[in-house]
Design a protein around this motif. Structure first.
Motif, PDB file in Angstrom:
ATOM      1  N   TYR A  88       9.299  -5.447   9.519  1.00 59.81           N
ATOM      2  CA  TYR A  88       9.347  -4.240   8.989  1.00 59.81           C
ATOM      3  C   TYR A  88       7.505  -4.008   8.622  1.00 59.81           C
ATOM      4  N   GLN A 108       4.743  -1.591   6.701  1.00 62.24           N
ATOM      5  CA  GLN A 108       4.307  -0.822   5.786  1.00 62.24           C
ATOM      6  C   GLN A 108       3.085  -0.594   6.221  1.00 62.24           C
ATOM      7  N   ALA A 109       2.507   0.596   6.285  1.00 63.52           N
ATOM      8  CA  ALA A 109       0.985   0.665   6.928  1.00 63.52           C
ATOM      9  C   ALA A 109       0.452   2.173   6.353  1.00 63.52           C
ATOM     10  N   ALA A 110      -0.873   2.151   6.190  1.00 63.10           N
ATOM     11  CA  ALA A 110      -1.427   3.575   5.710  1.00 63.10           C
ATOM     12  C   ALA A 110      -3.059   3.724   6.264  1.00 63.10           C
ATOM     13  N   ALA A 114      -2.312  -2.608   6.419  1.00 61.08           N
ATOM     14  CA  ALA A 114      -0.686  -2.864   6.565  1.00 61.08           C
ATOM     15  C   ALA A 114      -0.395  -4.032   5.987  1.00 61.08           C
ATOM     16  N   VAL A 115       0.979  -4.104   5.699  1.00 61.70           N
ATOM     17  CA  VAL A 115       1.853  -5.208   5.228  1.00 61.70           C
ATOM     18  C   VAL A 115       2.922  -5.085   5.854  1.00 61.70           C
ATOM     19  N   ILE A 173      -4.552  -2.974  -1.202  1.00 62.44           N
ATOM     20  CA  ILE A 173      -3.402  -3.961  -1.216  1.00 62.44           C
ATOM     21  C   ILE A 173      -3.332  -4.788  -2.536  1.00 62.44           C
ATOM     22  N   TYR A 205      10.824  -2.129   0.264  1.00 63.51           N
ATOM     23  CA  TYR A 205      11.497  -2.962   0.906  1.00 63.51           C
ATOM     24  C   TYR A 205      11.563  -4.521   0.733  1.00 63.51           C
ATOM     25  N   GLN A 246      12.818  -8.178   1.843  1.00 61.84           N
ATOM     26  CA  GLN A 246      13.234  -9.248   2.735  1.00 61.84           C
ATOM     27  C   GLN A 246      13.601 -10.583   2.048  1.00 61.84           C
ATOM     28  N   THR A 282       8.029  -5.488  -0.281  1.00 57.94           N
ATOM     29  CA  THR A 282       7.042  -4.639   0.017  1.00 57.94           C
ATOM     30  C   THR A 282       7.223  -3.439  -0.709  1.00 57.94           C
ATOM     31  N   GLY A 309      -0.920   5.227  -2.617  1.00 61.72           N
ATOM     32  CA  GLY A 309      -1.298   5.089  -1.142  1.00 61.72           C
ATOM     33  C   GLY A 309      -1.310   3.474  -1.120  1.00 61.72           C
ATOM     34  N   ILE A 316      -0.482  -0.435  -0.996  1.00 58.25           N
ATOM     35  CA  ILE A 316       0.713  -1.207  -0.444  1.00 58.25           C
ATOM     36  C   ILE A 316       0.599  -2.421  -1.460  1.00 58.25           C
ATOM     37  N   VAL A 326       2.743  -6.188  -2.087  1.00 54.19           N
ATOM     38  CA  VAL A 326       3.629  -7.285  -1.787  1.00 54.19           C
ATOM     39  C   VAL A 326       3.884  -8.242  -2.875  1.00 54.19           C
TER      40      VAL A 326
END
Lengths: 337, 337, 337, 337
Positions: free
Chosen positions: A194, A196-198, A214-215, D148, D194, D196, D217, D223, D225, D227
């Motif tokens: 999966y 998650q990106a930007a 991205a993660v 992040i 999301y 996991q 995530t 904007g 991300i 985790v």
């Protein structure tokens, strides 16, 4: 003594040439091929002790003295030259990735079947002292069953938008190393991905259709969960870390630095930034991987990173992109090839 | 291109040979001399690209093609071969120490006067990335005026008592590197030395008339106070650190380790031990120092560590021993030479 | 429940008041004495739950309800009030030092003999979590036989020259804590001391007859060598470290910081400076030491830091000064008392 | 001076009682209510200076002298008592979570509207020195735009399966703190989550319908991300770290340890494990948060963690569970309340 030909005299071709001349005692480079070789490069090669140069790499493939080739040409030629080299009976060390197209990679795998030839892909980080030590901690049983794998991989500077546009996208250009690392540390394949990106670093990268941050979460076949975080630009430089957490503990790496010096003054307690980029950070691994390739030829053993290891990270990169595009977790089994 | 001869094919002679072949592009080794050269060494030299070998180093001194020699023979021959090499018009890189006898070192200094020849002493630690970074912090003004210099230098294993007996004693055999480091970091000479030492590691070393543990305090010409602590055996390996404290702050090094991996488990949070011993720890510095020597010849500049830099640490070692014997602080000016 | 009186409502008196009110459940403060107590202090004491105040500490000594006193008055009154308190049958917690005069300290020791009273000296650092953990590593046998003890002790700011002039000198004012730490970690007495010292921080301190920078070497009764380095001013703040090296390994502390946050940016990788000064750095130890004192009274056990522990560091400070003055190593047995 | 009542004398009720008595000078606890209060607890309260106890918390709510209550009772009573307390005109400090049911939390928010009462939720980690320092680095602009956010949160020991079954699940019981931290560090809300997750620590937890390992995530409104990685059991203890990466750099925390002592020996270089669990690790934060609550009452300012801050992490926990159940990213806007 293994005789080598190097195809491509760009940056990575020169890195391998230098490593082999300095560190790989049981190999010699007979010829370096590059259609655009400068006089300066030719002089440098002579100084390194490499007299043979040519424009057309077929000279290398047709040279019966040459046992093995290193494919250091541009990415879009890797799979084709691999096929030609295998047909010519040469062992192959191929820079990553073999191809962005799964069908073409598959052709290379098929060509290798029963050939008796060695094939190694240039996922050099497996040979890095830090990542290899994490792997050793795992295989020595010090981490126990692996539960969580975390990879941090951030570049010091983003590529130009032009490069981004032809690079195959961040997942195939940059994350591909991290996908390989996840497989290496987990000791198994990913089942599902999966993303998650930007676009947070450079809007031009977004305009070129790519992402820069991205993660990426993965469910591994052995039940472990893996997560990669990427950025195309870390203000403090090249950030390359791994952390593996399991039932018995955690093995984690820190970045390498030019020195261990710490300066304490009125502003704080300051150590050095990480080594600048991959040439500084991973130089040792380039020598180690090629030494391993040559040893595999001499001793007729498996290469450390075979053609299938070249295939899987591309598959993962394609799945990661699909996850981003379709905004859902994607199973690797969904990707046809 | 500088043409070199190497005198002595023991451990350090081989280290230099390998460094020069791998890293020093503007030098070539024409001949290696050693009266007891094994067939194995000869084969290894051939593989490194060095074809010329001889038993008698005078062949090197008499060879008009050879510009410079590296004296890697046993310590008691350093000053004599230095004198012969200077007389033969060769530049000299001499492993430390030049001699244990100040009079003989003085003869070397006298012979060099007006010779126009380069002379460098193998105090390799100045060229180490960590110690060089401390020095740079000082010269960049980040530490301010230097007040306190602390050197920790501990070996992983003690020498045999037999070796200790002929080594010139711990101060001339081991501390000599630390004396050089104190001078390097202070940027001036020591005025006075006081030694507190003991036999705590191995009674046999004491029976051989030497010590194995010491704390040595120095008053430097610029007013700074320096202190060295030595042990012949650290259970955790080779401990090589420096800390320089001044009016604006402190620059300190930590040990280098094989990797940055840290294992966290029920027992604690454990990183790796330091790199085992000087060959592992200082390999980079051996290449850097010889590259500097060759550059000094090519560019006709001063060597980084000249003959006087070879003299002073011996003087300091003799003063340290005198302080121990007479149980009082000893001025360097008390030592005649 | 132990009833306490506190003599002196200055900075350290308030620290102890606050610690006891907050953390020491089996003690209560009945009275605080101070001839110059401000209205503000009185209000603060009330808020802490301490209603009793007086100008003359004899009220405390004459109060039959009060079991024990904490002497937090100025240094020159410590021994006299100690003697009066012992005569009044009170247990005593006395801030360091008992006195700068060995004869007066001796009187306190004599007065205590057979009194059945507890006496504790405020060498708080023994109770600090870091130094206590080093001690525990030693007593747990993890360091083996102790060979080298290193204490770094640097203040963030120098005292005024006026203070320096009346402080008894750096060795009795500042190093005295480090002398105590050396005894604590070595588990034995020093035999001999050599001092190398200088005025590098503030010339006014020199004009006042004191030094501000020192490296002090000690030979310990158990054969270990100890070394203290002191500065009256570290640009990065309060530097308080210990390193104990022995036959089986090394236990070393780092400084405590306000947080573990590390900022990585274009300038480097920067952590926080040490906690500013002793009130921030050692607050926990002030509570722990007084809790121990109260427990020693309740359980009729020895105090952790007795009157002899108050004597010896003063003796060491006097020997260190004599070494500096006479420019030679000085045996503790040379100091008469 | 603010007068407080504490409802619930279990573990966290006692933690707050002790913090307030020791550190919060402008508050006093008048009454502690608990239907099952032991004699031991009553004695302990007396020693802390708290004389008032009762079985029925309504006595506290009906006491006109009491300004504010701390709700430290079992989770399923938090929202109801909150409503009663607000109706009685008391300011409220409520342990997390307000409720597992969004509708009930909403009732609390509605009741607060226009009441003029202060309401604070016990997300203590915002007040921890390390996490607060990361936040400060962000608000000081040292990290730049946040790209992040990584939170590592691992417990030293898993709960019993019985507890897991009634805890509301790992996301509402454990991750809820991390959800709050993500909001705190991002300075905005999550848009999408999301999950996991897996059962890797204890199969009994899986049988109870819960998970024990997760990587979650989030896409944030700004904007960034985020985790979170969670495990119910880290062999090395309580692992509580945050890393915030942005356009100008990275701020990262390490774990707190009982001491800074590092032992170097033949096995490696070993530091201490993290402080064992939340009572050891976060004790300072419990005092700081309540001090802030009392100050907000006295100064009529907003509380640091309001009722909406109590709502959102529950919403995130519900979304995380939905993502796990439906195996897809879930927008927070999908969760009705």
């Amino acid at each position: 003594m293994v005789t080598l030909g190097i195809i491509g005299a760009g940056r990575i071709g020169k890195v391998h040439t230098e490593s082999i001349c300095n560190y790989v005692r049981n190999a010699r480079i007979k010829t370096v091929a590059d259609p655009y070789m400068s006089e300066e490069t030719r002089t440098w090669l002579l100084k390194m002790g490499v007299g043979g140069t040519c424009a057309d790499y077929h000279e290398i493939l047709n040279d019966p003295e040459i046992d093995a080739v290193l494919i250091c040409s541009s990415t879009n030629t890797h799979s084709e030259i691999s096929l030609e080299a295998i047909a010519a009976g040469k062992h192959v060390f191929c820079e990553k990735p073999i191809d962005h197209d799964l069908g073409r990679i598959k052709k290379v795998l098929t060509a290798l079947e029963g050939s008796g030839l060695k094939y190694q892909v240039g996922f050099n980080r497996r040979h890095d002292h830090n990542f290899a030590a994490v792997k050793k901690a795992i295989t020595d049983g010090k981490v126990g069953d692996v539960h969580i794998i975390k990879i941090t991989s951030r570049d010091p500077e983003p590529p130009s938008a032009e490069y981004a546009a032809v690079s195959g996208g961040m997942f195939l250009d940059m994350t591909i190393h991290d996908f390989d690392m996840v497989r290496f540390l987990a000791g198994c394949e990913a089942e599902e991905i999966y993303t998650q990106a930007a676009v947070l670093v450079d809007p031009a990268i977004g305009e070129a259709g790519d992402v820069d941050t991205a993660v990426i979460t993965m469910k591994m076949e052995n039940g472990a969960i893996a997560v990669i975080d990427n950025s195309r630009r870390a203000a403090y430089g090249y950030d390359q870390r791994a952390e593996v957490f399991g039932s018995l503990g955690m093995a984690a790496t820190a970045n390498d630095t030019p020195s261990t010096v710490v300066l304490s003054n009125a502003e704080g307690v300051t150590g050095e930034k990480p080594l600048y980029f991959f040439l500084e950070r991973y130089m040792q691994s380039f020598a180690t991987e090629v030494r391993g390739f040559v040893d595999a030829i001499e001793n007729d053993t498996d290469t450390a990173v075979g053609a299938r290891d070249g295939l899987m990270p591309v598959l993962m990169g394609i799945a990661a992109k699909k996850s981003l595009d379709e905004h859902r977790p994607v199973k690797l089994s969904e990707i046809e090839f």
